[in-house]
Design a protein around this motif. Structure first.
Motif, PDB file in Angstrom:
ATOM      1  N   LEU A  41     -10.776  10.710   6.338  1.00  0.00           N
ATOM      2  CA  LEU A  41     -10.400   9.800   7.391  1.00  0.00           C
ATOM      3  C   LEU A  41     -11.376   9.484   8.536  1.00  0.00           C
ATOM      4  CD1 LEU A  41      -7.732   7.921   7.772  1.00  0.00           C
ATOM      5  CD2 LEU A  41      -6.803   9.754   8.971  1.00  0.00           C
ATOM      6  N   LYS A  69      -9.249  -0.401   5.806  1.00  0.00           N
ATOM      7  CA  LYS A  69      -7.950  -0.190   6.485  1.00  0.00           C
ATOM      8  C   LYS A  69      -6.927   0.587   5.370  1.00  0.00           C
ATOM      9  CE  LYS A  69      -8.398  -3.677  10.047  1.00  0.00           C
ATOM     10  NZ  LYS A  69      -8.173  -5.082  10.449  1.00  0.00           N
ATOM     11  N   SER A  70      -7.022  -0.283   4.101  1.00  0.00           N
ATOM     12  CA  SER A  70      -6.090   0.221   3.004  1.00  0.00           C
ATOM     13  C   SER A  70      -6.334   1.901   2.767  1.00  0.00           C
ATOM     14  CB  SER A  70      -6.063  -0.584   2.052  1.00  0.00           C
ATOM     15  OG  SER A  70      -5.965  -1.927   2.125  1.00  0.00           O
ATOM     16  N   PHE A 127       1.039  -1.161  -0.255  1.00  0.00           N
ATOM     17  CA  PHE A 127       0.086  -0.081  -0.089  1.00  0.00           C
ATOM     18  C   PHE A 127       0.871   1.264   0.010  1.00  0.00           C
ATOM     19  CE2 PHE A 127      -3.967   2.011   0.316  1.00  0.00           C
ATOM     20  CZ  PHE A 127      -3.585   3.107   1.071  1.00  0.00           C
ATOM     21  N   ASP A 130     -10.529  -4.948   5.305  1.00  0.00           N
ATOM     22  CA  ASP A 130      -9.117  -4.794   4.594  1.00  0.00           C
ATOM     23  C   ASP A 130      -9.134  -3.532   3.713  1.00  0.00           C
ATOM     24  OD1 ASP A 130      -8.254  -7.090   6.067  1.00  0.00           O
ATOM     25  OD2 ASP A 130      -8.780  -8.371   4.167  1.00  0.00           O
ATOM     26  N   ARG A 185       0.003  13.205   6.031  1.00  0.00           N
ATOM     27  CA  ARG A 185       1.352  13.260   6.572  1.00  0.00           C
ATOM     28  C   ARG A 185       2.476  13.894   5.455  1.00  0.00           C
ATOM     29  NH1 ARG A 185       2.650   8.291   7.048  1.00  0.00           N
ATOM     30  NH2 ARG A 185       1.513   7.999   9.061  1.00  0.00           N
ATOM     31  N   LYS A 232      -5.208   4.213   5.511  1.00  0.00           N
ATOM     32  CA  LYS A 232      -3.623   4.221   5.606  1.00  0.00           C
ATOM     33  C   LYS A 232      -3.279   5.061   4.363  1.00  0.00           C
ATOM     34  CE  LYS A 232       0.599   2.813   6.560  1.00  0.00           C
ATOM     35  NZ  LYS A 232       1.304   3.407   5.415  1.00  0.00           N
ATOM     36  N   ARG A 233      -4.114   5.002   3.230  1.00  0.00           N
ATOM     37  CA  ARG A 233      -3.606   5.853   1.957  1.00  0.00           C
ATOM     38  C   ARG A 233      -3.860   7.549   2.610  1.00  0.00           C
ATOM     39  NH1 ARG A 233      -7.100   8.163  -1.654  1.00  0.00           N
ATOM     40  NH2 ARG A 233      -6.291   8.871  -3.452  1.00  0.00           N
ATOM     41  N   SER A 279       0.582   5.627  -1.197  1.00  0.00           N
ATOM     42  CA  SER A 279      -0.317   6.922  -1.763  1.00  0.00           C
ATOM     43  C   SER A 279      -0.324   6.984  -3.285  1.00  0.00           C
ATOM     44  CB  SER A 279       0.236   8.160  -1.009  1.00  0.00           C
ATOM     45  OG  SER A 279       1.387   8.292  -1.339  1.00  0.00           O
ATOM     46  N   GLU A 294      -3.996   8.592   5.465  1.00  0.00           N
ATOM     47  CA  GLU A 294      -3.064   8.752   6.479  1.00  0.00           C
ATOM     48  C   GLU A 294      -1.895   9.342   6.042  1.00  0.00           C
ATOM     49  OE1 GLU A 294      -2.619   5.569   9.215  1.00  0.00           O
ATOM     50  OE2 GLU A 294      -4.678   6.241  10.261  1.00  0.00           O
ATOM     51  N   ASP A 295      -1.038   8.547   4.897  1.00  0.00           N
ATOM     52  CA  ASP A 295       0.118   8.867   4.450  1.00  0.00           C
ATOM     53  C   ASP A 295      -0.043  10.146   3.783  1.00  0.00           C
ATOM     54  OD1 ASP A 295       0.881   6.540   5.188  1.00  0.00           O
ATOM     55  OD2 ASP A 295       0.772   5.420   3.416  1.00  0.00           O
TER      56      ASP A 295
END
Length: 488
Positions: A377, A338-339, A17, A335, A349, A342-343, A19, A345-346
């Motif tokens: 998010l 969550k992916s 995974f 899943d 960031r 996570k994308r 971005s 969040e990245d």
């Protein structure tokens, strides 16, 4: 970018995974083009310095044909290619081009052509919905066909803005080829869509993020669960979705967007969240029905009489099958969520790091992207909580059905044991009576033979009554013994 040779087979590997702004990570195993021009045998004897230099130049090489690299904001969509293909399609239609019919495969000959059935099912249906959140007046344009001047004008009027959404229902292979060329869709994505890949997943690509999310419908006639997939392509300026079954979820999302676009910033990521949220909410009514069935079956499994439990086993089996289907549909969604989280969040960031660098250089900061990623998010986290709750409820109801099924089977076994005990008691009585009457039959048979028997010479009936009294005394003795021994 170096193209892979025809002798090098492509292998589809799993994606870590990343971005959507990060470099694409589907690496190829074949050497760069400068080395592949030589023979395969001589490529293994090239100096290491040449190989390292070529790999350093193209260390991120992948299997894109051709690899997409956006030069500016206007290079995201290829309208010229779309217009050329529309003109070519119109020319073929007007010229009456005769297409040679191909021989059907053995499977199609036995079971029919599925593509022909799909095309006949959606004939006359508006299969394309072109929506723009920035449009004034009528935000949705419905199209039966995409490859015509009306479809070209609709796309050009909508895709030139931001916040657009093109929803395609059951696209043909030719339409997918045109859309893939126009939106720079990867061949692997096109293959997954045309093959109706059932696995839910998230795959980042250089210019979009591919999300496969599974929904379902309930057949009103057979009451069966009919799953189907939404294939979502999240671009920077809009959303492109595909599905192969008519669904009410896109209509609900567009209505929700129209109601909220005055209060929120409608982005492709938000529309993707809204579509996933609508699909997830579609599980709630079915789970509520299962809850009512679970409570009813749990209460009635032990109190119903034998004549009232005719359909109990069918109800339990039907509900357990439904819970198994829902659990299978819900398990893979965690899943995907969550992916996606996570994308974002990245990306949030990365945006924060960029804002820090701009602040250090005393450059004005635009925090709108960071706010959008943070909001999406939070929304996805809310959906994740709903999915976790649904999975827990479905598992709990499945345990209730399992306990009710066990209780039902135990009660049936208990009743069968009672029936067996009653049958055994009747058989014991019949066996004892047969044992009692066998000597009587023997005695009467002996005295009934056509030979000279004892007492035949007596003219009175005394001998007969003595014999009859002995038989009665024998029956009374056997009956008393049977009562004492619980055989009667």
């Amino acid at each position: 970018m170096a193209h892979a040779s025809s002798s090098s087979p492509f292998r589809r590997t799993s994606l870590p995974f990343i971005s959507s702004n990060a470099p694409f990570s589907r690496h190829r195993t074949s050497p760069p083009s400068s080395i592949k021009s030589n023979s395969r045998a001589s490529s293994f004897f090239l100096p290491n310095t040449i190989q390292e230099e070529d790999m350093g130049e193209d260390v991120q090489a992948d299997v894109l044909f051709p690899r997409f690299q956006a030069k500016n904001e206007d290079d995201q969509l290829d309208f010229a290619a779309f217009g050329h293909m529309v003109d070519e399609h119109a020319r073929k239609q007007s010229a009456g081009t005769v297409r040679l019919s191909r021989t059907l495969s053995r499977h199609s000959q036995l079971y029919g052509d599925p593509h022909k059935h799909v095309q006949a099912e959606f004939e006359g249906v508006a299969r394309y919905q072109v929506y723009s959140s920035r449009a004034v007046g009528t935000p949705v344009q419905s199209l039966e066909q995409l490859l015509n001047e009306k479809g070209k004008e609709a796309l050009e009027s909508v895709l030139s803005t931001t916040g657009w959404w093109v929803d395609a229902l059951c696209p043909t292979e030719e339409e997918m080829r045109v859309l893939s060329k126009t939106f720079h869709i990867h061949p692997l994505t096109t293959e997954d869509i045309l093959a109706q890949e059932p696995r839910e997943k998230v795959e980042p690509f250089p210019n979009y993020t591919f999300v496969c999310f599974r929904a379902f419908d309930i057949d009103p006639y057979s009451d069966q669960v009919l799953p189907y997939n939404f294939y979502i392509l999240i671009f920077k300026a809009g959303l492109l979705t595909f599905h192969f079954r008519q669904s009410v979820y896109p209509v609900r999302v567009r209505e929700r967007t129209e109601q909220l676009k005055e209060f929120i910033d409608v982005t492709p990521d938000w529309m993707n969240y809204a579509l996933i949220d609508a699909v997830t909410d579609g599980f709630a009514p079915v789970i509520q029905q299962i809850e009512m069935e679970a409570v009813s079956i749990d209460e009635l499994s032990l109190v119903l009489r034998q004549s009232e439990r005719v359909d109990m086993l069918k109800r339990i089996s039907r509900c357990r099958r439904r819970t198994t289907q829902l659990a299978r549909l819900l398990s893979s969604k965690l899943d995907v969520l969550k992916s996606l989280m996570k994308r974002y969040e990245d990306r949030s960031r990365d945006t924060l790091m960029t804002d820090t660098d701009l602040a250090s250089a005393e450059i004005p900061i635009d925090s709108s992207n960071k706010r959008v990623f943070s909001d999406v998010l939070l929304y996805l986290g809310d959906i994740q909580d709903h999915v976790v709750t649904m999975v827990q409820n479905v598992n709990h109801y499945d345990r209730i059905f399992h306990r009710a099924h066990t209780n039902y089977i135990a009660q049936v076994n208990l009743e069968m044991n009672q029936v067996y005990a009653t049958t055994n008691m009747v058989m014991n009585r019949l066996t004892f009576l047969a044992t009692v009457f066998m000597p009587l039959t023997l005695v009467t048979g002996l005295w009934g033979m056509n030979v000279h028997v004892p007492g035949q010479d007596y003219l009175d009936l005394n001998y007969f009554f003595w014999l009859l009294a002995g038989l009665v005394l024998y029956c009374i003795s056997c009956g008393y013994f049977g009562k004492k021994s619980d055989l009667l």
